[in-house]
Design an enzyme around this catalytic site. Sequence first.
Site, PDB file in Angstrom:
ATOM      1  N   GLU A  92       0.828  -1.201   0.000  1.00  0.00           N
ATOM      2  CA  GLU A  92       0.000   0.000   0.000  1.00  0.00           C
ATOM      3  C   GLU A  92       0.870   1.261   0.000  1.00  0.00           C
ATOM      4  O   GLU A  92       1.880   1.340   0.703  1.00  0.00           O
ATOM      5  CB  GLU A  92      -0.896  -0.011   1.244  1.00  0.00           C
ATOM      6  CG  GLU A  92      -1.865   1.151   1.325  1.00  0.00           C
ATOM      7  CD  GLU A  92      -2.670   1.159   2.621  1.00  0.00           C
ATOM      8  OE1 GLU A  92      -3.719   1.825   2.651  1.00  0.00           O
ATOM      9  OE2 GLU A  92      -2.246   0.501   3.602  1.00  0.00           O
ATOM     10  N   LYS A 136     -10.338   1.425  -0.949  1.00  0.00           N
ATOM     11  CA  LYS A 136     -10.280   1.187   0.493  1.00  0.00           C
ATOM     12  C   LYS A 136     -11.373   1.976   1.214  1.00  0.00           C
ATOM     13  O   LYS A 136     -11.576   3.166   0.956  1.00  0.00           O
ATOM     14  CB  LYS A 136      -8.899   1.593   1.022  1.00  0.00           C
ATOM     15  CG  LYS A 136      -8.679   1.345   2.503  1.00  0.00           C
ATOM     16  CD  LYS A 136      -7.265   1.769   2.890  1.00  0.00           C
ATOM     17  CE  LYS A 136      -7.008   1.602   4.382  1.00  0.00           C
ATOM     18  NZ  LYS A 136      -5.659   2.098   4.758  1.00  0.00           N
ATOM     19  N   CYS A 166      -5.171  -3.151   4.126  1.00  0.00           N
ATOM     20  CA  CYS A 166      -4.650  -2.710   5.422  1.00  0.00           C
ATOM     21  C   CYS A 166      -5.694  -2.671   6.546  1.00  0.00           C
ATOM     22  O   CYS A 166      -6.157  -3.697   7.002  1.00  0.00           O
ATOM     23  CB  CYS A 166      -3.947  -1.367   5.262  1.00  0.00           C
ATOM     24  SG  CYS A 166      -2.727  -1.034   6.571  1.00  0.00           S
TER      25      CYS A 166
END
Length: 576
Positions: free
Chosen positions: A109, A189, A222
């Site tokens: 990321e 995300k 994440c």
Amino acid sequence: MTIRKSRGLIVAHIATVLLLAADVCQLSAANASDDYYDDGGSQEGTIEEIVQYARSTPESSSYVVSVVEFHPEPMTMPIEQRTQFHLAEYGRLIRSLEAKPADIIVFPELTLNSLSDTVFVPDPIQRIAPCDDHGTILVTLSCLAREVRKYLVINLSEQFYLQQQAETVRYNTDVVFDRNGTVIARYRKFNLFKEPGTSITPTPELVSFETDFGVHFGVFTCFDILFALPTLELVKHGLRDFVFPAFWTSEPPFLTSTQIFESWAYANDANLIVAGTNYGPSGATGTGVFNGRNGALLAHYTGQSTRALYTVTVPKSGSGNLTRYHSLTSDVLDVPIAESSGHRLPGYELENVRLGRDFLEQFTTIQMNPIWQQESIGQIVCSGMFCCDFSLSLTVDVDREQTHHYRLAVFDGVRTFQGFADAHVSICGVIACANQSIASCGLMLRHNSEYLQFNSISITGQFIANGTLAMPSTLDMRMYSYDVSHYGFTAEVNYSTNVQVVTMNLTTPISDMQTFGIYSFNHKEFDFYNPIERPGENIPEPDPDDDGGAMASSKPGAAALLLGGALLAIWQLIAV
């Protein structure tokens, strides 16, 4: 010997190749990292190399992944120069020898571009291959995927124009390219952490993609891993293979990067393919491949600046295979199978990793006194109405320095993640402390005289059943979890009372422990049950001669395909 040598020498190899293919039909183990086929049209290369790198197929019992840990350049570098430098480094890793066996390569990321030089990402429905266009980093990435004939998972900063709002927004986006360079998946995300200027979609996207080797991957990023949406919703949809770019700031004693990644994969019995950003000043490191209840195939945690690619054979979910690791990396080209902990790569300069810390002062804790050395220690510890039952036995060497101490720790309630999100967690654990103060707990221990050995630990707690993901949580003094052979973990669900009894048992004596316990998230109003049974008693022992790859498929079709592919490759070479 190249294929341009005399035809007689090539024919001399045929018997060898046929024997190799026949042996594969007989062996109980096969390494899918020997399954890469180079479509580049090159006339150079040995017959052995071409047979070695054939692609994984739907019939294969495993597939091959490469994960990248990547240290980005500081933001003080000119933006365009920084992005182009990163892109060149991506290309170097994608074309590297270590990546050749891989079917799919996953990058971490926030290590390519930035919010200052975002790119447009086409809708996967349009089936666009940017390589056919020109102008942006997406074109280069698409062409790289086409060149090496691999799936690529890339995290980048995306720009998108919202017509109804008449504004351009920026997303933290995972983009998946297929072997032809076509964009086949795009995930934005949803659960952001310290990301000012980044937008989220109105609702979490559920993104997955199919591959030509028969694996259906889910995608998330994440901080998403700590939440029900989209991660557990993807699990509820039946997915058990996930690609996961991460920029993880570790927080001992329960949320160190590879620790929580392995815990999540174990609890969901899923393959979690993690590529981690490597940036010590932010506390970011942690890359690995985690094979569900079999544990880590690869884990890397380090304070040293790292740009490295690691290649691992992964058994397909539900294949029933006992798993061993096989790894190629840009730093370690051969990990010996005899080394039981070799799949957890040595980390260096760990003091450079900036660590967060849990709110341990809010826990109920009881300090363990080394003079408690006896056959069995029993203690019930409660946080409000939530209680954990501890049973331990230990051995103390009184002649050695007491370099650290331990506490029994219990917490039940809502915690905050630095104000960016809140979650209800329930925790039972034994945690290490540098001294006798609670403030010293949850810090990385730099010295261990091994004066204290835990011979057994048993922890049991009653957790809410619906909406709860209960996970084993372990951490040693190298900042890695213990192998699954060191513990047992079960969750018995009573659906009528909405209670699950979760038990964690140590099965191997240890003297380097930082954490041993149960960590759970309760996601209210999310329908989710996750019973975990004891492993079967009749699981066969691993073959000591296994090379670390996945077990070969029992289907005759897979062996036949390999044999046929080898013959076809040889025939084509002879015809040159």
